[in-house]
Design a protein around this motif. Structure first.
Motif, mmCIF file in Angstrom:
data_model
loop_
_atom_site.group_PDB
_atom_site.id
_atom_site.type_symbol
_atom_site.label_atom_id
_atom_site.label_comp_id
_atom_site.label_asym_id
_atom_site.label_seq_id
_atom_site.Cartn_x
_atom_site.Cartn_y
_atom_site.Cartn_z
ATOM 1 N N ASP A 194 -7.838 -7.345 -5.681
ATOM 2 C CA ASP A 194 -7.764 -6.122 -4.915
ATOM 3 C C ASP A 194 -7.116 -6.220 -3.495
ATOM 4 O OD1 ASP A 194 -9.730 -5.023 -6.493
ATOM 5 O OD2 ASP A 194 -11.275 -5.983 -5.448
ATOM 6 N N GLY A 195 -6.057 -7.046 -3.556
ATOM 7 C CA GLY A 195 -5.083 -7.260 -2.516
ATOM 8 C C GLY A 195 -3.882 -6.690 -2.669
ATOM 9 N N PRO A 196 -3.072 -6.345 -1.349
ATOM 10 C CA PRO A 196 -1.804 -5.394 -1.500
ATOM 11 C C PRO A 196 -0.884 -5.850 -2.232
ATOM 12 C CG PRO A 196 -2.249 -6.594 0.573
ATOM 13 C CD PRO A 196 -3.402 -6.856 -0.099
ATOM 14 N N VAL A 197 -0.756 -7.115 -2.194
ATOM 15 C CA VAL A 197 0.176 -7.729 -3.189
ATOM 16 C C VAL A 197 -0.063 -7.509 -4.536
ATOM 17 C CG1 VAL A 197 1.473 -10.012 -4.032
ATOM 18 C CG2 VAL A 197 0.649 -9.546 -1.622
ATOM 19 N N PHE A 198 -1.213 -7.637 -5.157
ATOM 20 C CA PHE A 198 -1.330 -7.175 -6.504
ATOM 21 C C PHE A 198 -1.450 -5.725 -6.794
ATOM 22 C CE2 PHE A 198 -4.162 -6.272 -10.212
ATOM 23 C CZ PHE A 198 -3.337 -7.303 -11.134
ATOM 24 N N ARG A 199 -1.715 -4.599 -6.028
ATOM 25 C CA ARG A 199 -1.435 -3.430 -5.971
ATOM 26 C C ARG A 199 0.053 -3.133 -5.994
ATOM 27 N NH1 ARG A 199 -4.738 -0.995 -1.494
ATOM 28 N NH2 ARG A 199 -4.853 -2.816 -0.727
ATOM 29 N N LEU A 200 0.760 -3.723 -5.216
ATOM 30 C CA LEU A 200 2.195 -3.452 -5.179
ATOM 31 C C LEU A 200 2.825 -3.648 -6.361
ATOM 32 C CD1 LEU A 200 4.648 -2.608 -3.515
ATOM 33 C CD2 LEU A 200 4.912 -4.984 -2.853
ATOM 34 N N LYS A 223 -6.755 -15.449 2.560
ATOM 35 C CA LYS A 223 -5.676 -15.544 1.745
ATOM 36 C C LYS A 223 -6.159 -15.210 0.182
ATOM 37 C CE LYS A 223 -2.341 -19.101 2.697
ATOM 38 N NZ LYS A 223 -1.938 -20.593 2.506
ATOM 39 N N LYS A 224 -7.637 -15.318 0.127
ATOM 40 C CA LYS A 224 -8.018 -14.649 -1.171
ATOM 41 C C LYS A 224 -8.123 -13.365 -1.419
ATOM 42 C CE LYS A 224 -11.561 -17.598 -3.444
ATOM 43 N NZ LYS A 224 -12.824 -17.624 -3.564
ATOM 44 N N GLU A 225 -8.248 -12.589 -0.164
ATOM 45 C CA GLU A 225 -8.220 -11.289 -0.146
ATOM 46 C C GLU A 225 -7.042 -10.756 -0.314
ATOM 47 O OE1 GLU A 225 -10.524 -10.008 3.388
ATOM 48 O OE2 GLU A 225 -12.081 -10.800 2.582
ATOM 49 N N PHE A 226 -6.032 -11.252 0.438
ATOM 50 C CA PHE A 226 -4.554 -10.725 0.413
ATOM 51 C C PHE A 226 -3.790 -11.134 -1.046
ATOM 52 C CE2 PHE A 226 0.085 -11.627 1.381
ATOM 53 C CZ PHE A 226 0.341 -10.590 1.989
#
Length: 107
Positions: A9-15, A2-5
């Protein structure tokens, strides 16, 4: 996991970051389109900034501004030609419509 997601650097933050960049780009584009003459240069710069954003090269506002300055004259002249062309065809259409209505009244 969950921390990475959900991390920076996770995809949610990049989106979310991409969506915010697109919103900023749209606001800048609309602002630069307000004078009708600069619509061509503004749309060219927005297209350039989106391509650079897709390739992860630089910042959106900086890319927009650099492209706007670099392509201003060329884009503006092309936009003016398109605008003149549009006005000519609009005028021709209005004249044809006027002639058609005048001939229908005479019958």
């Amino acid at each position: 996991m969950k921390k990475e997601f959900l991390g920076y650097d996770g995809p949610v933050f990049r989106l979310i970051a991409r969506i915010i960049e697109l919103i900023k780009l749209n606001i800048i584009t609309i602002f630069f389109c307000l004078p009708i003459i600069t619509i061509g240069a503004s749309l060219t710069a927005a297209h350039y900034a989106v391509i650079k954003m897709y390739r992860n090269e630089g910042y959106v506002t900086k890319n927009f501004w650099n492209s706007f300055k670099q392509n201003f004259l060329q884009s503006t002249w092309i936009w003016i030609l398109i605008l003149v062309w549009f006005c000519i065809f609009l005028f021709i259409g209005r004249v044809r419509q006027f002639i058609r209505t005048c001939t229908l009244r005479d019958r």
